[in-house]
Write a protein that holds these residues in place. Sequence first.
Motif, PDB file in Angstrom:
ATOM      1  N   PRO A   1       0.815  -1.219   0.000  1.00 47.30           N
ATOM      2  CA  PRO A   1       0.000   0.000   0.000  1.00 47.30           C
ATOM      3  C   PRO A   1       0.849   1.270   0.000  1.00 47.30           C
ATOM      4  CG  PRO A   1       0.047  -0.975   2.185  1.00 47.30           C
ATOM      5  CD  PRO A   1       0.735  -1.942   1.266  1.00 47.30           C
ATOM      6  N   ASP A   2       0.240   2.355  -0.420  1.00 42.64           N
ATOM      7  CA  ASP A   2       0.890   3.667  -0.397  1.00 42.64           C
ATOM      8  C   ASP A   2       0.862   4.183   1.033  1.00 42.64           C
ATOM      9  OD1 ASP A   2       1.845   6.164  -0.759  1.00 42.64           O
ATOM     10  OD2 ASP A   2       0.306   6.847  -2.161  1.00 42.64           O
ATOM     11  N   ALA A   3       2.048   4.478   1.575  1.00 46.77           N
ATOM     12  CA  ALA A   3       2.110   4.923   2.976  1.00 46.77           C
ATOM     13  C   ALA A   3       2.866   6.241   3.098  1.00 46.77           C
ATOM     14  CB  ALA A   3       2.763   3.852   3.825  1.00 46.77           C
TER      15      ALA A   3
ATOM     16  N   THR B   1       0.286   0.873   8.122  1.00 48.75           N
ATOM     17  CA  THR B   1      -0.674   0.905   7.018  1.00 48.75           C
ATOM     18  C   THR B   1      -1.066  -0.505   6.600  1.00 48.75           C
ATOM     19  OG1 THR B   1       0.314   2.980   6.234  1.00 48.75           O
ATOM     20  CG2 THR B   1      -1.088   1.776   4.682  1.00 48.75           C
ATOM     21  N   ILE B   2      -0.083  -1.400   6.522  1.00 52.98           N
ATOM     22  CA  ILE B   2      -0.372  -2.800   6.177  1.00 52.98           C
ATOM     23  C   ILE B   2      -1.258  -3.441   7.238  1.00 52.98           C
ATOM     24  CG2 ILE B   2       0.670  -5.093   5.926  1.00 52.98           C
ATOM     25  CD1 ILE B   2       3.068  -3.753   4.584  1.00 52.98           C
ATOM     26  N   MET B   3      -0.964  -3.168   8.483  1.00 56.43           N
ATOM     27  CA  MET B   3      -1.693  -3.807   9.580  1.00 56.43           C
ATOM     28  C   MET B   3      -3.158  -3.364   9.659  1.00 56.43           C
ATOM     29  SD  MET B   3       0.182  -6.071  11.040  1.00 56.43           S
ATOM     30  CE  MET B   3       0.939  -6.403   9.439  1.00 56.43           C
TER      31      MET B   3
ATOM     32  N   GLU C   1      -0.772 -14.104   4.064  1.00 54.63           N
ATOM     33  CA  GLU C   1      -0.762 -12.845   3.321  1.00 54.63           C
ATOM     34  C   GLU C   1       0.676 -12.459   3.019  1.00 54.63           C
ATOM     35  OE1 GLU C   1      -3.543 -10.775   2.751  1.00 54.63           O
ATOM     36  OE2 GLU C   1      -5.026 -12.124   3.654  1.00 54.63           O
ATOM     37  N   HIS C   2       0.976 -12.198   1.736  1.00 55.33           N
ATOM     38  CA  HIS C   2       2.359 -11.989   1.307  1.00 55.33           C
ATOM     39  C   HIS C   2       2.592 -10.577   0.776  1.00 55.33           C
ATOM     40  CE1 HIS C   2       3.704 -16.241   1.547  1.00 55.33           C
ATOM     41  NE2 HIS C   2       2.406 -16.471   1.408  1.00 55.33           N
TER      42      HIS C   2
ATOM     43  N   GLY D   1      -4.010  -3.320  16.241  1.00 54.39           N
ATOM     44  CA  GLY D   1      -2.899  -2.846  15.422  1.00 54.39           C
ATOM     45  C   GLY D   1      -1.648  -2.494  16.197  1.00 54.39           C
ATOM     46  N   SER D   2      -1.692  -2.593  17.523  1.00 55.06           N
ATOM     47  CA  SER D   2      -0.511  -2.279  18.330  1.00 55.06           C
ATOM     48  C   SER D   2       0.446  -3.464  18.355  1.00 55.06           C
ATOM     49  CB  SER D   2      -0.933  -1.923  19.759  1.00 55.06           C
ATOM     50  OG  SER D   2      -1.570  -3.029  20.377  1.00 55.06           O
ATOM     51  N   VAL D   3       1.726  -3.156  18.436  1.00 55.86           N
ATOM     52  CA  VAL D   3       2.746  -4.214  18.475  1.00 55.86           C
ATOM     53  C   VAL D   3       2.804  -4.784  19.888  1.00 55.86           C
ATOM     54  CG1 VAL D   3       5.181  -4.748  18.215  1.00 55.86           C
ATOM     55  CG2 VAL D   3       4.073  -3.196  16.598  1.00 55.86           C
TER      56      VAL D   3
END
Length: 790
Positions: free
Chosen positions: A658-660, A668-670, A734-735, A765-767
Amino acid sequence: MKKLIVTFAFLGFILFSHAQKVIEWPEFKGTTAPFIKILKIELHDTATVMDLRVHFAPNNWIRVPEETWIQDSKGGEKLYVKHAKGIKINEKHFTPENGLNEYTLYFPPVDDDVKTIDYMVSDWKIFGIELVPGEQFSFFPEELLGSWLRTDGSNEWMYGFFDELVIYDSEIWKQVLISQKEDIYQLMLQKKGKKKKLVVKQKGDKLLIGPDEANLELFSKEQTSKSDFVIPNDEEFQLPVFNQDTAYYKGYINGYDPRMGETGMVYADNVLASAQESYLITINDDGTFSASIPMIYPQLLYVRFMRTNESIYFEPGKTTFRFFDLSRHHDDPEPGNLFMGATEKVNRDLLAMKDIRYFDYNYMREKILDMSPEQYKEYNLEIKRKEQDALKEYIQNNPVCKKAQQIKDMQITYRNAQNILSYNMNRTSAYRRKNNVPRDQREIPLENEELDSGFFDFIAAEEINNPLAVTTGGDYDIFINRLKFSDPVRREGIIAVGDQDITAADFEKMGITLDSQNKELLNRLATCETKDDLAGFMIKDSAEYMEFRTKYDEIYREIRLEKLNNIREQKRREGFREYFGFDSGFAWDIIKAQDVSQRMKSSFKPLAEYQIENLRSDFENPFIVDYLLDQSAELENEIARKEEAFSNKSGFVVNETPDAKDGDLFDTIMKKYEGNLVFVDFWATWCGPCRSGMERIKPLKEELKNRNIRFVYITNPSSPKKTWEILMPDIDGEHYYLTQDEWNKMAARFKVSGIPHYVLVGKDGSVLKDKVYFASSNAELKKMFEEYLD
């Protein structure tokens, strides 16, 4: 306080009540813990009391956990242990010097109509303990039952007569007709069109057995010692050692219960690929088991089976038959575990000598930080001398076959060499343990000791290059690994292949003919001798060169890698020559074969034409050449199958990055996976540990496929795009394929210093964890997932 009073009341009643029934040395069907003996069971109205004797290694501890229970063998309520005498429940109990632990366990009472019970505690299980003597059905008279050994001094196991079957000639015979005439029994055995006849005659506590009355041989349940016995047809290993065929492991488990486990594993070391290949052992409900093991040379294989871990010798094209007796009782005279067939003598002798192994890893780790390199080396050499002396003494006093002697002698040599070569590695491990340094902390304040050439004089070049060493299995494989990564061989310094080192001839080797313009471009680049020359070239020709590099980027990387490998190989060869006295021969062929095999696996590319042409001149051993060609052909077929499956297989998703621009790319991916737990795997196609980790986690992914967890795989341009596409059908998830800049930014955020690198992301979405340790077992990983999934 109330619970304590109830417990004392319970015990008091037991101690002063009379047992309704006492069973001394009760019979049972089978056990996973033959070192446990049930001395007595008392049946009371208020309790079941069990007296146990456990044989265990002195000073090692045992424990009776709270989850110890008895149960009707037909099922029903679990009756958990209430009290113990002679041992404390759920506490460590250290075995005395005599190796015997005796204690009494108190359980709730069993119902009057229960005939057999099971004793269950962790892996220590005893099935079918008889409270009421049962009628034992058997095809055979009691005097025939058991395992029968030759009395000529060989003690070779030849016959087994059990309740419903006969074991003979490495086969299990269930179709048995038996007849008796006076004192002679005749047995007709049938199996899939095969027929065998046996004549059996009792002679005291022994049996005379043979194909007919004129050819009877004396057999006993107990071993026979004869000082004049000579092993017949006793031969050493012969060259060539390589022999591609299938070995077979089969046998019978007397007293088997499916709850003991339905499978086992055989692990075969492949020294040519520096890999361990695993094969399944399947157990049938009747206790028979089997496995087929493709092999390329005879060797010891590691077998994990029936809760035992041991090394067993196998030969390509031959059957190793094994008998496990899990129904042995306190007074059984015959051996419990036996071998039969072509490998019987080797395995029996090696099993008898297994305790000739004196290296104590824990002791070494306690002392090594105070040892100089020479002291450590001498410490190991002294152990080697003691083991060799013990082996010599054992051989003088026992008839040991030549193959077993060779294997054991080589085991001593190569295990000792492994230990000496591991000096700095063991020293580092000891330091980490002593100072509680976590495993994810790479740097520690301990430098490796410098080892001079004299340190490495403990093994001769002839031993290193001995083809028969492969028969030791993992021992030689690990030795070769330690040799490859030994201190002097790894002193490569900085190895670089510059742009100016790539020539048109290199492209020709790859099957690519450049046009005259590109050849001239590379010729101009090759004339650059200084940094200023290279800078000038880039100023003048950068546009043309970047266009060329972009067009041939993947080929360029292959050429560069090939040149780097050639330089490393040459430096390694120089190290072997200087420190170990060899630069050719069997070991050198093995090391090169491992490099070729691993490059094929990591790049997922079969050998190119120019590489195939070089094989026969590069290797002395023709079998190794043919093996590598076969591996290349198999890989080519596998790639064709995967390419065909790429468009059909579901389960994997290829995502556009994705465009980030307005935020962090990872976040953004997450966002796509909000509401799910996400396990992120940073990997590359050439990374062996990455791919083995993916393989290991497959069963866990399948188990969790209906849960809110997603698996995301992120790689970079070091993974060739075509290889990445070929591998994806076997990696459900998901790749993402990042540019180098995108990867660099993400790697900097998570401090990715090596791969595989795992990150766990929460549903919001948090690590949660930015460096997950992936254990060899999925259990720890599943436990962590469950914590956040719940």
